[in-house]
Design an enzyme around this catalytic site. Structure first.
Site, PDB file in Angstrom:
ATOM      1  N   ASP A 205       0.817  -0.946  -0.026  1.00 40.95           N
ATOM      2  CA  ASP A 205      -0.041  -0.144  -0.033  1.00 40.95           C
ATOM      3  C   ASP A 205       0.822   1.449  -0.120  1.00 40.95           C
ATOM      4  O   ASP A 205       0.241   2.227  -0.132  1.00 40.95           O
ATOM      5  CB  ASP A 205      -0.950  -0.003   1.149  1.00 40.95           C
ATOM      6  CG  ASP A 205      -2.136   1.079   0.928  1.00 40.95           C
ATOM      7  OD1 ASP A 205      -2.530   1.170  -0.134  1.00 40.95           O
ATOM      8  OD2 ASP A 205      -2.567   1.444   2.011  1.00 40.95           O
ATOM      9  N   SER A 229      -6.946   5.521  -0.191  1.00 41.90           N
ATOM     10  CA  SER A 229      -7.076   4.012  -0.889  1.00 41.90           C
ATOM     11  C   SER A 229      -8.739   3.896  -0.897  1.00 41.90           C
ATOM     12  O   SER A 229      -9.476   3.849  -0.174  1.00 41.90           O
ATOM     13  CB  SER A 229      -6.454   3.082  -0.265  1.00 41.90           C
ATOM     14  OG  SER A 229      -5.184   3.243  -0.273  1.00 41.90           O
ATOM     15  N   GLN A 279      -4.629  -0.942  -7.318  1.00 39.56           N
ATOM     16  CA  GLN A 279      -5.340  -0.208  -6.445  1.00 39.56           C
ATOM     17  C   GLN A 279      -6.062   1.079  -7.137  1.00 39.56           C
ATOM     18  O   GLN A 279      -5.493   1.620  -8.315  1.00 39.56           O
ATOM     19  CB  GLN A 279      -4.585   0.378  -5.370  1.00 39.56           C
ATOM     20  CG  GLN A 279      -5.295   1.168  -4.429  1.00 39.56           C
ATOM     21  CD  GLN A 279      -4.424   1.749  -3.176  1.00 39.56           C
ATOM     22  OE1 GLN A 279      -3.998   2.963  -3.221  1.00 39.56           O
ATOM     23  NE2 GLN A 279      -3.999   0.678  -2.314  1.00 39.56           N
TER      24      GLN A 279
END
Length: 289
Positions: A205, A229, A279
């Site tokens: 991430d 996110s 993502q």
């Protein structure tokens, strides 16, 4: 938190009920819980219900609410299916009984089969020729914008070495590509694959959404964007170790409608493709009052 052992302590959850677990949070410089932490803790919870030695091959998740750093996170695991070859789990993360995150994960028994993979880039500088985030802070910290400097001042269990260092004072648009070497701090050899996958999920991430800003870097930056996110997916392909640097090679195909999309591949230093990541995130320009 400045070592891999401390990271492991954060990812290991406390069992509080049947298929229910609880975890604490550590900041990485954001006012909210780091998405990678929630991902990895949710995966820890899912793995705690796998009793047939199956290994994670993919996960898909959505971030629904910002996590509060001061509150514990409760993870509730639903056993969806244990088939002949695959096991599926759904994990719900809650704070004060409010759902902040959901994850679906699929685990597969170890099987043989055909193999192929795309190659790692050959024109990437090796980590020995690059500066780490800590090196950049030491050399250029006084020249950095305050928010960038404060982010780099947070202790982390991972060393990051970007292959290209953009000058934050030189506002210009950049290609939508980002290659970052990373390595865990400290010696943690001998980890089992499920634990290594949880750590890699945590690391995945970092840097990925930032890549979606690069084509608009002349205008967009930390100080004028709301970034978060929205979802996160990973696919795991091969066994690996953290005993050397690994490369996260990221590209961003598109940004539009206040959202940015990035995808990337994680390679071992010898070029073995370990995992792929995708993502989408919120990239909302702050409106002037």
């Amino acid at each position: 938190m400045n070592s891999a052992k401390q990271l492991l302590n954060i990812l290991e959850l406390t069992e509080v009920g049947t298929h229910q677990f609880e975890g604490e949070s550590k900041t990485i410089g954001s006012p909210n819980v780091f998405g990678g932490q929630v991902l990895a803790q949710a995966l820890n919870a899912a793995y705690r219900t796998i009793t047939n030695k199956r290994i994670l091959h993919s996960l898909h998740s959505y971030f629904l609410e910002a996590g509060n750093l001061e509150l514990p996170i409760r993870y509730e695991v639903s056993i969806i299916r244990d088939g002949g070859s695959f096991s599926t789990r759904r994990v719900t993360a809650l704070q004060r009984d409010k759902i902040i995150f959901i994850l679906s994960a699929s685990f597969h028994k170890i099987e043989g089969g055909y193999e192929h993979q795309i190659p790692m880039k050959t024109n990437v500088k090796p980590p020995e020729e690059l500066l780490s985030w800590e090196d950049l802070l030491k050399q250029y910290g006084k020249l950095m914008p305050k928010n960038r400097r404060e982010f780099l001042e947070i202790e982390r269990p991972i060393d990051f070495k970007p292959t290209v260092i953009a000058n934050p004072m030189d506002r210009k648009d950049l290609p939508p590509f980002n290659d970052i070497w990373f390595k865990l701090k400290g010696n943690i050899n001998g980890l089992e694959l499920p634990i290594k996958q949880q750590i890699l999920t945590y690391i995945s991430d970092y840097n990925i959404l930032l890549t979606a800003i690069l084509p608009n870097a002349s205008k967009a930056h930390y100080g004028n964007l709301q970034m978060a996110s929205l979802d996160h997916s990973m696919w795991f392909f091969r066994e690996f170790d953290f005993d050397d640097w690994m490369l996260f090679s990221i590209e961003s195909p598109s940004s539009s409608n206040a959202r940015g999309f990035s995808r990337g591949n994680i390679f071992s230093r010898d070029g073995k493709l370990i995992a792929s990541v995708a993502q989408e995130g919120l990239l909302r320009p702050w409106k002037r009052q």
